[in-house]
Motif scaffolding. Structure first.
Motif, PDB file in Angstrom:
ATOM      1  N   ASP A  39       0.824  -1.209   0.000  1.00 19.70           N
ATOM      2  CA  ASP A  39       0.000   0.000   0.000  1.00 19.70           C
ATOM      3  C   ASP A  39       0.857   1.257   0.000  1.00 19.70           C
ATOM      4  OD1 ASP A  39      -2.276  -1.510  -0.020  1.00 19.70           O
ATOM      5  OD2 ASP A  39      -2.537  -1.488   2.158  1.00 19.70           O
ATOM      6  N   ALA A  40       1.979   1.229   0.758  1.00 20.49           N
ATOM      7  CA  ALA A  40       2.885   2.387   0.749  1.00 20.49           C
ATOM      8  C   ALA A  40       3.480   2.604  -0.638  1.00 20.49           C
ATOM      9  CB  ALA A  40       4.002   2.188   1.782  1.00 20.49           C
ATOM     10  N   LEU A  41       3.860   1.521  -1.298  1.00 19.83           N
ATOM     11  CA  LEU A  41       4.395   1.650  -2.660  1.00 19.83           C
ATOM     12  C   LEU A  41       3.342   2.165  -3.628  1.00 19.83           C
ATOM     13  CD1 LEU A  41       6.544  -1.612  -2.950  1.00 19.83           C
ATOM     14  CD2 LEU A  41       7.364   0.733  -2.649  1.00 19.83           C
ATOM     15  N   VAL A  42       2.078   1.732  -3.454  1.00 15.36           N
ATOM     16  CA  VAL A  42       1.002   2.225  -4.335  1.00 15.36           C
ATOM     17  C   VAL A  42       0.804   3.720  -4.156  1.00 15.36           C
ATOM     18  CG1 VAL A  42      -1.489   2.120  -4.734  1.00 15.36           C
ATOM     19  CG2 VAL A  42      -0.182   0.016  -4.519  1.00 15.36           C
ATOM     20  N   VAL A  43       0.767   4.190  -2.902  1.00 15.70           N
ATOM     21  CA  VAL A  43       0.595   5.630  -2.652  1.00 15.70           C
ATOM     22  C   VAL A  43       1.769   6.417  -3.223  1.00 15.70           C
ATOM     23  CG1 VAL A  43       0.421   7.357  -0.849  1.00 15.70           C
ATOM     24  CG2 VAL A  43      -0.860   5.232  -0.648  1.00 15.70           C
ATOM     25  N   THR A  44       2.991   5.904  -3.002  1.00 16.41           N
ATOM     26  CA  THR A  44       4.179   6.588  -3.535  1.00 16.41           C
ATOM     27  C   THR A  44       4.154   6.635  -5.062  1.00 16.41           C
ATOM     28  OG1 THR A  44       5.417   5.787  -1.620  1.00 16.41           O
ATOM     29  CG2 THR A  44       6.693   6.625  -3.489  1.00 16.41           C
ATOM     30  N   GLY A  45       3.757   5.512  -5.673  1.00 13.90           N
ATOM     31  CA  GLY A  45       3.689   5.496  -7.137  1.00 13.90           C
ATOM     32  C   GLY A  45       2.656   6.468  -7.677  1.00 13.90           C
ATOM     33  N   ARG A  46       1.486   6.567  -7.034  1.00  7.01           N
ATOM     34  CA  ARG A  46       0.487   7.525  -7.489  1.00  7.01           C
ATOM     35  C   ARG A  46       0.986   8.962  -7.336  1.00  7.01           C
ATOM     36  NH1 ARG A  46      -5.034   4.915  -4.811  1.00  7.01           N
ATOM     37  NH2 ARG A  46      -5.143   3.074  -6.184  1.00  7.01           N
ATOM     38  N   PHE A  47       1.652   9.251  -6.202  1.00  3.13           N
ATOM     39  CA  PHE A  47       2.180  10.598  -6.003  1.00  3.13           C
ATOM     40  C   PHE A  47       3.231  10.934  -7.056  1.00  3.13           C
ATOM     41  CE2 PHE A  47       5.481  13.289  -4.054  1.00  3.13           C
ATOM     42  CZ  PHE A  47       4.726  14.428  -3.806  1.00  3.13           C
ATOM     43  N   LEU A  48       4.139   9.991  -7.308  1.00  2.00           N
ATOM     44  CA  LEU A  48       5.169  10.232  -8.329  1.00  2.00           C
ATOM     45  C   LEU A  48       4.543  10.356  -9.720  1.00  2.00           C
ATOM     46  CD1 LEU A  48       7.992   7.781  -7.169  1.00  2.00           C
ATOM     47  CD2 LEU A  48       7.938  10.275  -6.933  1.00  2.00           C
ATOM     48  N   ASN A  49       3.497   9.594  -9.980  1.00  2.00           N
ATOM     49  CA  ASN A  49       2.836   9.680 -11.289  1.00  2.00           C
ATOM     50  C   ASN A  49       2.217  11.057 -11.500  1.00  2.00           C
ATOM     51  OD1 ASN A  49       1.702   8.920 -13.752  1.00  2.00           O
ATOM     52  ND2 ASN A  49      -0.164   8.205 -12.774  1.00  2.00           N
ATOM     53  N   HIS A  50       1.555  11.582 -10.465  1.00  2.00           N
ATOM     54  CA  HIS A  50       0.881  12.873 -10.621  1.00  2.00           C
ATOM     55  C   HIS A  50       1.858  14.047 -10.590  1.00  2.00           C
ATOM     56  CE1 HIS A  50      -3.233  11.449 -10.660  1.00  2.00           C
ATOM     57  NE2 HIS A  50      -2.966  10.636  -9.655  1.00  2.00           N
ATOM     58  N   THR A  51       2.951  13.924  -9.865  1.00  2.00           N
ATOM     59  CA  THR A  51       3.843  15.076  -9.666  1.00  2.00           C
ATOM     60  C   THR A  51       5.086  15.048 -10.543  1.00  2.00           C
ATOM     61  OG1 THR A  51       4.915  13.919  -7.819  1.00  2.00           O
ATOM     62  CG2 THR A  51       3.075  15.382  -7.290  1.00  2.00           C
ATOM     63  N   VAL A  52       5.555  13.853 -10.918  1.00  2.00           N
ATOM     64  CA  VAL A  52       6.840  13.776 -11.628  1.00  2.00           C
ATOM     65  C   VAL A  52       6.671  13.142 -13.006  1.00  2.00           C
ATOM     66  CG1 VAL A  52       9.192  12.857 -11.574  1.00  2.00           C
ATOM     67  CG2 VAL A  52       8.122  13.650  -9.456  1.00  2.00           C
ATOM     68  N   LEU A  53       6.119  11.944 -13.034  1.00  2.00           N
ATOM     69  CA  LEU A  53       6.141  11.175 -14.277  1.00  2.00           C
ATOM     70  C   LEU A  53       5.245  11.790 -15.351  1.00  2.00           C
ATOM     71  CD1 LEU A  53       6.090   7.551 -12.830  1.00  2.00           C
ATOM     72  CD2 LEU A  53       8.045   8.901 -13.576  1.00  2.00           C
ATOM     73  N   ARG A  54       4.045  12.225 -14.968  1.00  2.00           N
ATOM     74  CA  ARG A  54       3.149  12.795 -15.976  1.00  2.00           C
ATOM     75  C   ARG A  54       3.682  14.103 -16.560  1.00  2.00           C
ATOM     76  NH1 ARG A  54      -3.040  12.661 -14.386  1.00  2.00           N
ATOM     77  NH2 ARG A  54      -2.452  10.452 -14.333  1.00  2.00           N
ATOM     78  N   PRO A  55       4.145  15.101 -15.729  1.00  2.00           N
ATOM     79  CA  PRO A  55       4.768  16.293 -16.339  1.00  2.00           C
ATOM     80  C   PRO A  55       6.017  15.962 -17.140  1.00  2.00           C
ATOM     81  CG  PRO A  55       4.142  16.731 -14.064  1.00  2.00           C
ATOM     82  CD  PRO A  55       3.979  15.261 -14.275  1.00  2.00           C
ATOM     83  N   LEU A  56       6.827  15.007 -16.629  1.00  2.00           N
ATOM     84  CA  LEU A  56       8.014  14.613 -17.395  1.00  2.00           C
ATOM     85  C   LEU A  56       7.633  13.991 -18.726  1.00  2.00           C
ATOM     86  CD1 LEU A  56      11.089  14.311 -17.453  1.00  2.00           C
ATOM     87  CD2 LEU A  56      10.826  12.111 -16.308  1.00  2.00           C
ATOM     88  N   GLY A  57       6.584  13.164 -18.724  1.00  2.00           N
ATOM     89  CA  GLY A  57       6.139  12.578 -19.983  1.00  2.00           C
ATOM     90  C   GLY A  57       5.633  13.629 -20.964  1.00  2.00           C
ATOM     91  N   ARG A  58       4.891  14.625 -20.447  1.00  2.00           N
ATOM     92  CA  ARG A  58       4.422  15.693 -21.339  1.00  2.00           C
ATOM     93  C   ARG A  58       5.588  16.489 -21.898  1.00  2.00           C
ATOM     94  NH1 ARG A  58      -0.630  17.894 -17.592  1.00  2.00           N
ATOM     95  NH2 ARG A  58      -1.986  16.070 -17.911  1.00  2.00           N
ATOM     96  N   ALA A  59       6.588  16.773 -21.038  1.00  2.00           N
ATOM     97  CA  ALA A  59       7.767  17.510 -21.529  1.00  2.00           C
ATOM     98  C   ALA A  59       8.514  16.698 -22.577  1.00  2.00           C
ATOM     99  CB  ALA A  59       8.696  17.848 -20.350  1.00  2.00           C
ATOM    100  N   LEU A  60       8.692  15.395 -22.317  1.00  3.37           N
ATOM    101  CA  LEU A  60       9.373  14.553 -23.300  1.00  3.37           C
ATOM    102  C   LEU A  60       8.571  14.451 -24.591  1.00  3.37           C
ATOM    103  CD1 LEU A  60      10.690  11.655 -21.030  1.00  3.37           C
ATOM    104  CD2 LEU A  60      11.997  13.537 -22.022  1.00  3.37           C
ATOM    105  N   LEU A  61       7.228  14.407 -24.474  1.00  3.97           N
ATOM    106  CA  LEU A  61       6.406  14.388 -25.678  1.00  3.97           C
ATOM    107  C   LEU A  61       6.570  15.664 -26.489  1.00  3.97           C
ATOM    108  CD1 LEU A  61       4.217  12.963 -27.338  1.00  3.97           C
ATOM    109  CD2 LEU A  61       2.513  14.044 -25.879  1.00  3.97           C
ATOM    110  N   TRP A  62       6.588  16.816 -25.799  1.00  2.00           N
ATOM    111  CA  TRP A  62       6.781  18.079 -26.513  1.00  2.00           C
ATOM    112  C   TRP A  62       8.157  18.127 -27.155  1.00  2.00           C
ATOM    113  CZ3 TRP A  62      10.080  22.244 -26.328  1.00  2.00           C
ATOM    114  CH2 TRP A  62       9.660  23.386 -27.017  1.00  2.00           C
TER     115      TRP A  62
END
Length: 357
Positions: A39-62
């Motif tokens: 459960d701790a890993l799931v919460v951490t993964g969701r936080f990283l997805n919303h704060t780091v991975l998704r903006p990084l993916g959008r930047a890499l896409l651009w």
């Protein structure tokens, strides 16, 4: 009509009852830490997805579009398409139009000439050659019939047919001998196969069947019961661990809220907000009003200077080059009772305002 009774649940054996409780206790102790870590890993993964991975993916896409897609689009649109159109026009001019002219002015007259040659020369010659060939074919057919067909038929009827009958009789005799030999060999092989079958059955199959029925089946049933209970215990322990992990997470969230969030919110509301309002009222608003006044005065000064420069430039142009043609003249105010200098007084005219036309 009698109501159908629901089937009674199957009774569980003593082995199931003896295995269930210890297995569930052990599995619960082992699964709770794993579920909390999960459960701790799931919460951490969701936080990283919303704060780091998704903006990084959008930047890499651009960046990918800017580096790979847009250059190729510009190359296609501004280089390859005009080049293709130019090559198409060049191919039309250098290949298609010459080919059409060659077909129209060379191949078409040549084809008409060949058609005339075929109709007027080759067709009569072909008819003549066909007549000659038909005569030769008739002669060859007559010769072939009397020199080849009739001798061959006589040879088949009086020589090959009796010889074939004799060979058929010999073949039938050989076939009868072969059938007898096959029956003898099959009988011997069948007897050997029966002996080997019963030997293998008594020495291998019956002992293996006894081991399967008396040893492997009971052991497999015991292992199936244990595996089923372990699986059920894992599912139960996973659900219980989920409730425990949820309770622990809520407790930690409440602790974090009362230790960090509530003090920060109280400081923001009770301290920073009044201080910000005071700073805005005492410093920022007067400074903004002064800046707006200075900007307004500067804009007015610039507008006046711009109007002065424009008027001076117009005066200099008028002084050097005169009034441009077609410029409307400003009207000059004159008194209505005073006559103009170019008019002359006559007997029928008057200078008074009451009798003047």
């Amino acid at each position: 009509m009698e109501l159908e009774k629901s089937p009674a649940p199957a009774r569980e054996g003593c082995l199931v009852v003896a295995v269930r409780i210890p297995v569930r206790i052990v599995v619960l102790v082992l699964v709770v830490p794993v579920r909390m870590v999960w459960d701790a890993l799931v919460v951490t993964g969701r936080f990283l997805n919303h704060t780091v991975l998704r903006p990084l993916g959008r930047a890499l896409l651009w960046v990918g579009r800017a580096v790979f897609v847009w250059p190729f689009v510009g190359l296609w649109r501004y280089l390859l398409v005009p080049l293709g159109k130019a090559l198409l026009w060049l191919g039309n001019v250098l290949l298609v139009l010459p080919a059409l002219a060659f077909y129209r002015y060379v191949l078409t007259p040549l084809g008409h000439a060949l058609g005339w040659l075929y109709a007027r020369v080759l067709t009569p010659a072909g008819h003549l050659l066909a007549a000659i060939g038909a005569a030769l074919w008739t002669g060859l057919v007559w010769l072939g019939r009397y020199l080849v067909v009739l001798p061959s038929a006589w040879l088949y009827r009086w020589v090959l047919t009796p010889l074939g009958h004799a060979l058929v009789r010999c073949g039938r005799a050989l076939l009868w001998c072969g059938k007898g030999l096959v029956w003898l060999v099959s009988t011997i092989v069948t007897g050997i196969g029966m002996v080997l079958y019963w030997t293998v059955r008594i020495l291998l199959v019956l002992p293996a069947l006894a081991v399967w029925r008396r040893v492997l089946v009971p052991v497999g049933r015991v292992l199936a019961v244990v595996a089923r209970e372990v699986g059920a215990a894992l599912g139960h322990a996973w659900r219980v661990a989920g409730h425990v992990s949820l309770a622990v997470g809520r407790f930690l969230a409440a602790v974090f809220r009362w230790v960090f969030v509530e003090p920060v919110r109280w400081v923001y509301r009770s301290v920073l907000t009044p201080v910000g309002h005071a700073v805005r009222a005492a410093v920022l608003r007067p400074a903004a009003a002064a800046a707006r006044a200075v900007g307004r005065a500067g804009r007015q000064a610039l507008a006046a200077a711009r109007a002065s420069v424009r008027q001076a430039r117009a005066d200099i142009r008028r002084t050097l080059f005169g009034e441009p043609a077609g410029t409307p003249k400003e009207p000059q105010l004159t008194h209505r009772r005073e006559p103009t200098g170019g008019e002359t007084r006559t007997l029928g005219s008057s200078t008074t305002a009451l009798t003047k036309d």
